[in-house]
Scaffold this motif. Structure first.
Motif, mmCIF file in Angstrom:
data_model
loop_
_atom_site.group_PDB
_atom_site.id
_atom_site.type_symbol
_atom_site.label_atom_id
_atom_site.label_comp_id
_atom_site.label_asym_id
_atom_site.label_seq_id
_atom_site.Cartn_x
_atom_site.Cartn_y
_atom_site.Cartn_z
ATOM 1 N N LEU A 26 39.216 149.565 -7.717
ATOM 2 C CA LEU A 26 39.713 150.631 -8.598
ATOM 3 C C LEU A 26 38.783 150.758 -9.791
ATOM 4 C CD1 LEU A 26 41.806 152.663 -9.729
ATOM 5 C CD2 LEU A 26 43.052 150.718 -10.682
ATOM 6 N N ARG A 28 38.625 152.969 -12.780
ATOM 7 C CA ARG A 28 39.345 153.988 -13.561
ATOM 8 C C ARG A 28 38.302 154.790 -14.328
ATOM 9 N NH1 ARG A 28 43.183 149.404 -14.405
ATOM 10 N NH2 ARG A 28 45.237 150.033 -13.646
ATOM 11 N N ARG A 64 38.101 156.217 -8.643
ATOM 12 C CA ARG A 64 39.343 156.991 -8.678
ATOM 13 C C ARG A 64 39.139 158.204 -9.576
ATOM 14 N NH1 ARG A 64 44.781 154.845 -11.478
ATOM 15 N NH2 ARG A 64 43.563 155.237 -13.355
ATOM 16 N N ASP A 67 42.801 160.223 -14.040
ATOM 17 C CA ASP A 67 44.257 160.057 -14.141
ATOM 18 C C ASP A 67 44.657 160.413 -15.576
ATOM 19 O OD1 ASP A 67 46.910 159.342 -13.895
ATOM 20 O OD2 ASP A 67 46.549 157.224 -13.518
ATOM 21 N N LYS A 72 48.200 158.429 -21.244
ATOM 22 C CA LYS A 72 46.822 158.569 -21.732
ATOM 23 C C LYS A 72 46.550 159.975 -22.256
ATOM 24 C CE LYS A 72 45.687 155.639 -17.817
ATOM 25 N NZ LYS A 72 45.907 156.052 -16.428
ATOM 26 N N ARG A 90 50.264 165.138 -14.849
ATOM 27 C CA ARG A 90 49.298 164.043 -14.943
ATOM 28 C C ARG A 90 48.459 163.919 -13.676
ATOM 29 N NH1 ARG A 90 51.740 157.925 -14.105
ATOM 30 N NH2 ARG A 90 49.521 157.503 -14.076
ATOM 31 N N MET A 161 45.898 156.942 -3.613
ATOM 32 C CA MET A 161 46.771 155.914 -4.171
ATOM 33 C C MET A 161 48.187 156.244 -3.747
ATOM 34 S SD MET A 161 45.371 155.044 -7.944
ATOM 35 C CE MET A 161 46.496 153.657 -8.097
ATOM 36 N N GLU A 163 51.538 155.705 -5.115
ATOM 37 C CA GLU A 163 52.240 155.253 -6.332
ATOM 38 C C GLU A 163 53.444 156.131 -6.648
ATOM 39 O OE1 GLU A 163 49.311 155.162 -9.523
ATOM 40 O OE2 GLU A 163 48.320 156.930 -8.765
ATOM 41 N N GLY A 184 49.404 151.657 -5.828
ATOM 42 C CA GLY A 184 49.424 151.471 -7.287
ATOM 43 C C GLY A 184 50.807 150.996 -7.683
ATOM 44 N N THR A 185 50.969 149.670 -7.681
ATOM 45 C CA THR A 185 52.320 149.143 -7.896
ATOM 46 C C THR A 185 52.810 149.315 -9.337
ATOM 47 O OG1 THR A 185 51.268 146.992 -8.116
ATOM 48 C CG2 THR A 185 52.354 147.458 -6.023
ATOM 49 N N ASN A 186 51.890 149.546 -10.287
ATOM 50 C CA ASN A 186 52.353 149.751 -11.674
ATOM 51 C C ASN A 186 53.225 150.998 -11.732
ATOM 52 O OD1 ASN A 186 50.550 147.688 -12.109
ATOM 53 N ND2 ASN A 186 48.957 148.985 -12.964
ATOM 54 N N ASP A 187 52.696 152.078 -11.192
ATOM 55 C CA ASP A 187 53.483 153.312 -11.186
ATOM 56 C C ASP A 187 54.556 153.288 -10.115
ATOM 57 O OD1 ASP A 187 52.673 155.083 -13.285
ATOM 58 O OD2 ASP A 187 50.708 155.173 -12.328
ATOM 59 N N ARG A 197 57.336 152.121 -17.402
ATOM 60 C CA ARG A 197 56.592 150.863 -17.493
ATOM 61 C C ARG A 197 56.239 150.476 -18.927
ATOM 62 N NH1 ARG A 197 51.005 152.966 -14.469
ATOM 63 N NH2 ARG A 197 49.700 151.725 -15.831
ATOM 64 N N CYS A 234 46.223 147.905 -5.874
ATOM 65 C CA CYS A 234 45.393 147.868 -7.085
ATOM 66 C C CYS A 234 46.227 147.852 -8.353
ATOM 67 C CB CYS A 234 44.370 149.000 -7.091
ATOM 68 S SG CYS A 234 45.100 150.643 -7.069
ATOM 69 N N GLY A 235 47.544 147.716 -8.235
ATOM 70 C CA GLY A 235 48.389 147.528 -9.421
ATOM 71 C C GLY A 235 48.375 146.051 -9.810
HETATM 72 C C1 PEP Z 1 48.986 151.753 -10.707
HETATM 73 O O1 PEP Z 1 49.739 152.672 -11.034
HETATM 74 O O2 PEP Z 1 49.382 150.712 -10.168
HETATM 75 C C2 PEP Z 1 47.550 151.846 -10.979
HETATM 76 C C3 PEP Z 1 46.701 150.932 -10.541
HETATM 77 O O3 PEP Z 1 47.127 152.912 -11.716
HETATM 78 P P1 PEP Z 1 47.214 152.949 -13.312
HETATM 79 O O4 PEP Z 1 47.661 151.590 -13.783
HETATM 80 O O5 PEP Z 1 45.851 153.306 -13.796
HETATM 81 O O6 PEP Z 1 48.226 154.022 -13.536
#
Ligand code: PEP
Ligand code: MG
Length: 304
Positions: A26, A28, A64, A67, A72, A90, A161, A163, A184-187, A197, A234-235
């Motif tokens: 990833l 960014r 990527r 985003d 952001k 977004r 991704m 997500e 993308g596990t964060n989202d 988050r 990639c989260g």
């Molecule tokens: C995610 O969402 O897991 C991710 C890797 O993207 P970002 O943290 O940049 O939103």
């Protein structure tokens, strides 16, 4: 299992050889758009992508596309003020609306793919419509470069991704068309659990080890593998040691994380047997309770 790094600029790769960084899962690209009040030119982007590519000496580099939005903000991109930015305008939604900006980025990435192993990834793909529109933009960029006689790889790997929960449910159809999927596990976690988050008031609801997250990952891996495609994560979850044995057991092919997390992740990967990983993954898919699952995963990792 491939272990890769997440980076936010080419300089993030400096000094990472000793951590064993050989590929980037990833990249960014937001940093390019944060620097100035004007959009980065194609040459500026191309230079940055080549710089990262060349630091990897042939290793995979996944670029990527922008985003923008969510948490952001960018001096170079005017975005509306929204009540729910994470559910708003977004990432790919912004890129698809700004044809020239998107094409400039895709041209730069395609040109960087002329050598090395440069791949392109779209963020926040909701389903087939987004994928089809993003791919059409990529085709237009390719056609332009070809007409201008520019050097580029006509067939770099192109992925998405995963997500947004809708992409999990559409994974079968998406897997048929993409070259790879990176979760993308964060989202994905914030959307699955409806817990922002970044919002401390609901931090206890944002559970990275929730069984629903592992069931979603399982669904994506199964769909991708049925179509012969690889799946990464990639989260942050990818670099969290208690999760790694489960992710191995679920059949994830690549984990991409902060370079600093790589040595410990490598240790966990090397000390987890495939039978143990499969057993833990089976438990994760059956478990009803997030706390019990987390305790089980932590117990396993403490024994290693
Ligand atoms: C995610 O969402 O897991 C991710 C890797 O993207 P970002 O943290 O940049 O939103
Ligand atoms: Mg994301």
């Amino acid at each position: 299992m491939t272990l890769s790094a997440n980076i936010g600029s080419p300089e993030d790769l400096d000094g990472t050889e000793e951590l064993g960084v050989k590929s980037v899962g990833l990249f960014r690209t937001e940093f390019l758009f944060m620097k100035s009040a004007r959009l980065p030119t194609e040459e500026e982007q191309y230079t940055a992508y080549c710089k990262a590519r060349d630091k990897l000496s042939g290793g995979m580099l996944i670029i990527r596309t922008l985003d923008a939005g969510g948490d952001k903000s960018f001096p170079s991109i005017q975005l509306p003020k929204e009540a729910n930015p994470f559910l708003g305008y977004r990432a790919l939604r912004v890129s698809l609306d700004r044809e020239e900006m998107f094409r400039t980025q895709l041209r730069a990435a395609l040109r960087a793919s002329a050598s090395g192993d440069v791949r392109i990834m779209f963020p926040m793909v909701c389903g087939m419509e987004d994928w089809t529109r993003a791919r059409a933009a990529l085709d237009a960029a390719r056609a332009e470069l070809a007409a201008q006689g520019e050097a580029f790889n006509a067939r770099p790997q192109v992925g998405i991704m995963v997500e947004i929960p809708s992409a999990v449910f559409m994974a079968e159809e998406l897997a048929r068309e993409v070259d790879f999927m990176s979760i993308g596990t964060n989202d994905l976690t914030q959307y699955l659990l409806a817990a922002d988050r970044l919002n401390e008031n609901v931090a206890e609801y944002y559970k990275p080890y929730h069984p629903a997250v592992f069931r979603a990952i399982h669904q994506v891996v199964e769909a991708a593998h049925r179509h012969g495609k690889w799946v990464g994560i990639c989260g942050e979850l990818a670099g969290m040691p208690p999760a790694i044995p489960v992710l191995i057991g679920l059949g994830v092919d690549e984990l991409s994380m902060s370079p600093r997390s790589l040595p410990e992740a490598r240790h966990v990967v090397l000390s987890t047997s495939s039978a143990e990983a499969k057993g833990l993954a089976a438990k994760a898919l059956q478990e009803k309770d997030a706390g019990t699952l987390e305790a089980e995963m932590r117990r396993y990792i403490a024994k290693e």
